[in-house]
Design a protein around this motif. Structure first.
Motif, PDB file in Angstrom:
ATOM      1  N   LYS A  85      -1.985 143.031 -55.085  1.00 12.89           N
ATOM      2  CA  LYS A  85      -1.090 142.833 -54.265  1.00 12.89           C
ATOM      3  C   LYS A  85      -1.703 142.747 -53.015  1.00 12.89           C
ATOM      4  CE  LYS A  85       1.799 143.035 -57.467  1.00 12.89           C
ATOM      5  NZ  LYS A  85       0.270 142.267 -57.958  1.00 12.89           N
ATOM      6  N   PHE A  86      -1.906 141.104 -52.217  1.00 12.58           N
ATOM      7  CA  PHE A  86      -2.327 141.332 -51.057  1.00 12.58           C
ATOM      8  C   PHE A  86      -1.962 141.329 -50.525  1.00 12.58           C
ATOM      9  CE2 PHE A  86      -5.928 138.843 -53.634  1.00 12.58           C
ATOM     10  CZ  PHE A  86      -6.403 139.913 -53.123  1.00 12.58           C
ATOM     11  N   PHE A  87       0.210 141.443 -50.681  1.00 18.86           N
ATOM     12  CA  PHE A  87       0.955 140.562 -49.442  1.00 18.86           C
ATOM     13  C   PHE A  87       1.297 142.494 -48.848  1.00 18.86           C
ATOM     14  CE2 PHE A  87       2.894 136.273 -51.454  1.00 18.86           C
ATOM     15  CZ  PHE A  87       2.132 135.867 -50.525  1.00 18.86           C
ATOM     16  N   PRO A  88       1.203 143.072 -49.765  1.00 18.83           N
ATOM     17  CA  PRO A  88       1.699 144.801 -49.349  1.00 18.83           C
ATOM     18  C   PRO A  88       0.236 145.242 -48.507  1.00 18.83           C
ATOM     19  CG  PRO A  88       1.933 144.419 -52.064  1.00 18.83           C
ATOM     20  CD  PRO A  88       1.824 143.381 -51.639  1.00 18.83           C
ATOM     21  N   LEU A  89      -0.916 144.970 -48.928  1.00 14.38           N
ATOM     22  CA  LEU A  89      -2.022 145.519 -48.528  1.00 14.38           C
ATOM     23  C   LEU A  89      -1.684 144.348 -46.882  1.00 14.38           C
ATOM     24  CD1 LEU A  89      -4.381 144.931 -50.795  1.00 14.38           C
ATOM     25  CD2 LEU A  89      -3.695 146.944 -50.115  1.00 14.38           C
ATOM     26  N   LEU A  90      -1.490 143.208 -46.467  1.00 10.95           N
ATOM     27  CA  LEU A  90      -1.410 142.900 -45.428  1.00 10.95           C
ATOM     28  C   LEU A  90      -0.431 143.346 -44.688  1.00 10.95           C
ATOM     29  CD1 LEU A  90      -2.149 139.056 -46.618  1.00 10.95           C
ATOM     30  CD2 LEU A  90      -3.041 140.752 -44.598  1.00 10.95           C
ATOM     31  N   LYS A  91       1.110 143.951 -44.926  1.00 15.50           N
ATOM     32  CA  LYS A  91       1.794 143.871 -44.747  1.00 15.50           C
ATOM     33  C   LYS A  91       1.323 145.470 -43.917  1.00 15.50           C
ATOM     34  CE  LYS A  91       6.487 144.992 -43.544  1.00 15.50           C
ATOM     35  NZ  LYS A  91       6.204 144.578 -41.899  1.00 15.50           N
ATOM     36  N   GLN A  92       0.464 146.478 -44.726  1.00 14.67           N
ATOM     37  CA  GLN A  92       0.075 147.604 -44.731  1.00 14.67           C
ATOM     38  C   GLN A  92      -0.570 147.549 -43.025  1.00 14.67           C
ATOM     39  OE1 GLN A  92      -2.061 150.650 -47.033  1.00 14.67           O
ATOM     40  NE2 GLN A  92      -0.822 149.585 -48.575  1.00 14.67           N
ATOM     41  N   LEU A  93      -1.628 146.858 -43.231  1.00 14.19           N
ATOM     42  CA  LEU A  93      -2.296 146.777 -41.962  1.00 14.19           C
ATOM     43  C   LEU A  93      -1.927 146.090 -40.584  1.00 14.19           C
ATOM     44  CD1 LEU A  93      -5.770 146.123 -41.239  1.00 14.19           C
ATOM     45  CD2 LEU A  93      -5.436 143.564 -41.711  1.00 14.19           C
ATOM     46  N   SER A  94      -0.539 145.459 -40.896  1.00 17.31           N
ATOM     47  CA  SER A  94       0.322 145.522 -39.964  1.00 17.31           C
ATOM     48  C   SER A  94       0.753 146.561 -39.203  1.00 17.31           C
ATOM     49  CB  SER A  94       1.027 144.029 -39.901  1.00 17.31           C
ATOM     50  OG  SER A  94       2.354 144.832 -40.874  1.00 17.31           O
ATOM     51  N   ASP A  95       1.533 147.420 -40.406  1.00 12.36           N
ATOM     52  CA  ASP A  95       2.013 148.577 -39.379  1.00 12.36           C
ATOM     53  C   ASP A  95       0.541 149.186 -38.916  1.00 12.36           C
ATOM     54  OD1 ASP A  95       4.101 147.977 -41.204  1.00 12.36           O
ATOM     55  OD2 ASP A  95       3.680 149.049 -42.524  1.00 12.36           O
ATOM     56  N   VAL A  96      -0.186 149.410 -39.055  1.00 12.65           N
ATOM     57  CA  VAL A  96      -1.375 150.649 -38.594  1.00 12.65           C
ATOM     58  C   VAL A  96      -1.468 149.280 -37.206  1.00 12.65           C
ATOM     59  CG1 VAL A  96      -4.050 150.781 -37.640  1.00 12.65           C
ATOM     60  CG2 VAL A  96      -2.397 150.363 -40.401  1.00 12.65           C
ATOM     61  N   LEU A  97      -1.471 147.851 -37.113  1.00 14.25           N
ATOM     62  CA  LEU A  97      -1.454 147.746 -36.092  1.00 14.25           C
ATOM     63  C   LEU A  97      -0.471 148.030 -34.843  1.00 14.25           C
ATOM     64  CD1 LEU A  97      -1.730 145.254 -34.060  1.00 14.25           C
ATOM     65  CD2 LEU A  97      -0.839 143.381 -35.087  1.00 14.25           C
ATOM     66  N   SER A  98       0.960 148.034 -35.375  1.00 13.13           N
ATOM     67  CA  SER A  98       2.263 147.531 -34.733  1.00 13.13           C
ATOM     68  C   SER A  98       1.941 150.005 -34.372  1.00 13.13           C
ATOM     69  CB  SER A  98       3.337 148.216 -35.701  1.00 13.13           C
ATOM     70  OG  SER A  98       3.355 147.137 -35.886  1.00 13.13           O
ATOM     71  N   ASP A  99       1.006 150.769 -34.875  1.00 14.09           N
ATOM     72  CA  ASP A  99       1.125 151.673 -34.356  1.00 14.09           C
ATOM     73  C   ASP A  99       0.379 152.145 -33.813  1.00 14.09           C
ATOM     74  OD1 ASP A  99       3.003 152.331 -36.717  1.00 14.09           O
ATOM     75  OD2 ASP A  99       1.383 153.237 -38.177  1.00 14.09           O
ATOM     76  N   SER A 100      -0.698 151.348 -33.645  1.00 14.97           N
ATOM     77  CA  SER A 100      -1.777 152.074 -32.634  1.00 14.97           C
ATOM     78  C   SER A 100      -1.259 150.974 -31.400  1.00 14.97           C
ATOM     79  CB  SER A 100      -3.379 150.868 -32.959  1.00 14.97           C
ATOM     80  OG  SER A 100      -2.892 149.689 -33.467  1.00 14.97           O
ATOM     81  N   ALA A 101      -0.678 149.750 -31.098  1.00 12.73           N
ATOM     82  CA  ALA A 101       0.328 149.471 -29.928  1.00 12.73           C
ATOM     83  C   ALA A 101       0.658 150.710 -29.166  1.00 12.73           C
ATOM     84  CB  ALA A 101       1.011 147.891 -30.222  1.00 12.73           C
ATOM     85  N   ALA A 102       2.324 151.107 -29.908  1.00 11.13           N
ATOM     86  CA  ALA A 102       2.818 151.635 -29.742  1.00 11.13           C
ATOM     87  C   ALA A 102       2.525 153.348 -28.702  1.00 11.13           C
ATOM     88  CB  ALA A 102       3.371 152.747 -30.820  1.00 11.13           C
ATOM     89  N   VAL A 103       0.675 153.839 -29.549  1.00 15.64           N
ATOM     90  CA  VAL A 103       0.490 154.609 -29.146  1.00 15.64           C
ATOM     91  C   VAL A 103      -0.451 153.853 -27.991  1.00 15.64           C
ATOM     92  CG1 VAL A 103      -1.814 156.289 -29.167  1.00 15.64           C
ATOM     93  CG2 VAL A 103      -0.139 155.600 -31.307  1.00 15.64           C
ATOM     94  N   LEU A 104      -0.955 153.060 -27.828  1.00 10.40           N
ATOM     95  CA  LEU A 104      -1.320 152.590 -26.608  1.00 10.40           C
ATOM     96  C   LEU A 104      -0.392 152.207 -25.470  1.00 10.40           C
ATOM     97  CD1 LEU A 104      -4.015 151.190 -25.004  1.00 10.40           C
ATOM     98  CD2 LEU A 104      -2.341 148.681 -26.018  1.00 10.40           C
ATOM     99  N   VAL A 105       0.823 152.010 -24.914  1.00 13.17           N
ATOM    100  CA  VAL A 105       1.662 152.025 -24.472  1.00 13.17           C
ATOM    101  C   VAL A 105       2.042 153.648 -23.674  1.00 13.17           C
ATOM    102  CG1 VAL A 105       4.492 151.362 -24.757  1.00 13.17           C
ATOM    103  CG2 VAL A 105       3.087 149.888 -25.270  1.00 13.17           C
TER     104      VAL A 105
END
Lengths: 215, 215, 215
Positions: free
Chosen positions: B15-35
């Motif tokens: 399931k590539f789509f769920p994996l890509l979605k998970q990766l985008s969640d990690v991105l959102s999390d790190s952006a939030a921590v940076l802010v």
């Protein structure tokens, strides 16, 4: 036209493994010269070592292009084309990194390189040694991936060590160094050394992918 | 040999789509921590936030390699292999960029981050949000590309905003900042933030290409 | 779905050579504007030239994406897809490099650019001229590779010249410049100019590979 329909069936199989091994030897040589160069601080000495490293960089460049050229005109290869070309290109990147370090040391001419800088150069040399051992496994890792897997994890560990050395040093540098121009020189040279350890670990990542794909 | 002639016909469809979605969640999390991190200026606080962001960076790295590994051993995929691997790698680049920002803030330890720096971090967070929405469209954009197309143009606009913030700030910095070492710290951190907004827009460019190829 | 089984057989052959030639013209134009811009030192003049170069950079960007989009949806092309996309992307990189130079000159606003800096800009312009000539050979080099081969070696020679100019200048800069902030400005602008000559040589390397593959 080399890549015409018919030529694609002409048997043609250059020895890619020996060529990759040769490239890893050039990498080991330039790493060794880098380590030695950091023991010498006179501008003329630094210029000599840079010249020696630059010559090795050109040798590596020629070898890499030979490999890529052969690949682009060869039908049957032991792995996918991309796998071999990535391996060659990434080893070449490490050699280029070593060259960038020597170049900056020569044209910036900073104070004697710190113990941390020397440590990073030794870590690059260790990585070069594991990459060279890894090249000896390419023929056989399909049957026995254990040694190759071990070298990859070594490359990974060394890179983490290098990160710590770098971050600890730069933190102290910004706390203590008041000479702005000296700080610029040292910071950039250390960064170049650290980036070179990354480039070497990248070779390890490619090798890990080979294990996943083929072993 | 996983990629042998026969295995290529073994049905296997991760399931590539769920994996890509998970990766985008990690991105959102790190952006939030940076802010959030830019609200805190003590060395110890900066080090803590860097640690949190570094952990997310490693999580993103693992996820990206999982996606690339699956791809390299999967025959049927929803898109061309390259399209999925580029998407994963480019999201990983944004996460790496965020990590580089946090790393430099910790090891350079500059004065409190400027309002412009905070604005750049918020723009990175906005971009992460649009990338995450975009991942939800991958299943359906072939039939209805409008939402994905809109997110791409948002990413493009945000990146242009970031360029203006960066150029305006750096121009003033060179006019006004007389402390050379502080200038070095701030300039490089701001540059890293700006490069991260570029990396996020690059994801948008890949998504635009998907629309062109498949919709 | 444009790339469905059937569409792959719809004849569709955009004119890639004219598009690549157009891109090389944009490159030549921005190189010319860069050379001219270095004759002007007022902040307002620098900003104007940057604006002109930025407009060309966007034009080049559009053209590059047009080429990549056409490629991704075209079945028959004169070369392998990768060869054309790499050529377009690398010419675009040179244009981006020129834009980065102009951008830094504008936002850092250094003292008048040195004779060495002007020389690097002229070398970039020479490289752009050879790249443009090379684009005229794409139709014919299979039969007669000599001219293309000659342009590649010219690009190689010019890049070596640029290296020498850069290294000689930076060595002197670190010996003589005592104003740290001015040193930061000049060093980075010179580095950007030198990197742009590298990017132009990289186009030459791609062209050399085309000769190896197809001539």
């Amino acid at each position: 036209m080399k890549n015409s329909f018919f030529s694609r069936f002409t048997p043609k199989e250059p020895k890619f493994f020996p060529l990759l091994k040769q490239l890893s030897d050039v990498l080991s040589d330039s790493a060794a010269v880098l380590v030695e160069s950091l023991q010498h601080d006179l501008p003329a000495e630094r210029a000599d070592y840079y010249k020696r490293i630059k010559d090795l960089e050109r040798k590596g460049d020629k070898l890499t292009h030979l490999i890529l050229d052969e690949l682009s005109t060869t039908f049957i290869t032991p792995f996918d084309r991309e796998d071999i070309s990535s391996l060659a290109s990434c080893m070449d990147d490490v050699i280029d990194g070593i060259n960038s370090c020597a170049k900056r040391i020569t044209i910036y001419n900073p104070r004697p390189i710190s113990e941390s800088g020397k440590e990073l150069s030794r870590l690059i040399q260790e990585e070069a040694a594991y990459i060279s051992k890894a090249m000896d496994e390419l023929e056989t890792f399909r049957k026995n991936p254990a040694p190759l897997r071990q070298y990859c994890s070594k490359l990974h560990d060394i890179e983490n060590q290098a990160d710590d050395v770098y971050e600890f040093f730069i933190t102290r540098l910004f706390e203590e160094e008041k000479d702005c121009i000296e700080l610029i020189k040292i910071k950039e040279i250390m960064h170049e050394l650290e980036k070179t350890t990354d480039a070497a670990e990248h070779v390890g990542k490619l090798l890990k992918n080979l294990i996943i794909k083929y072993a």
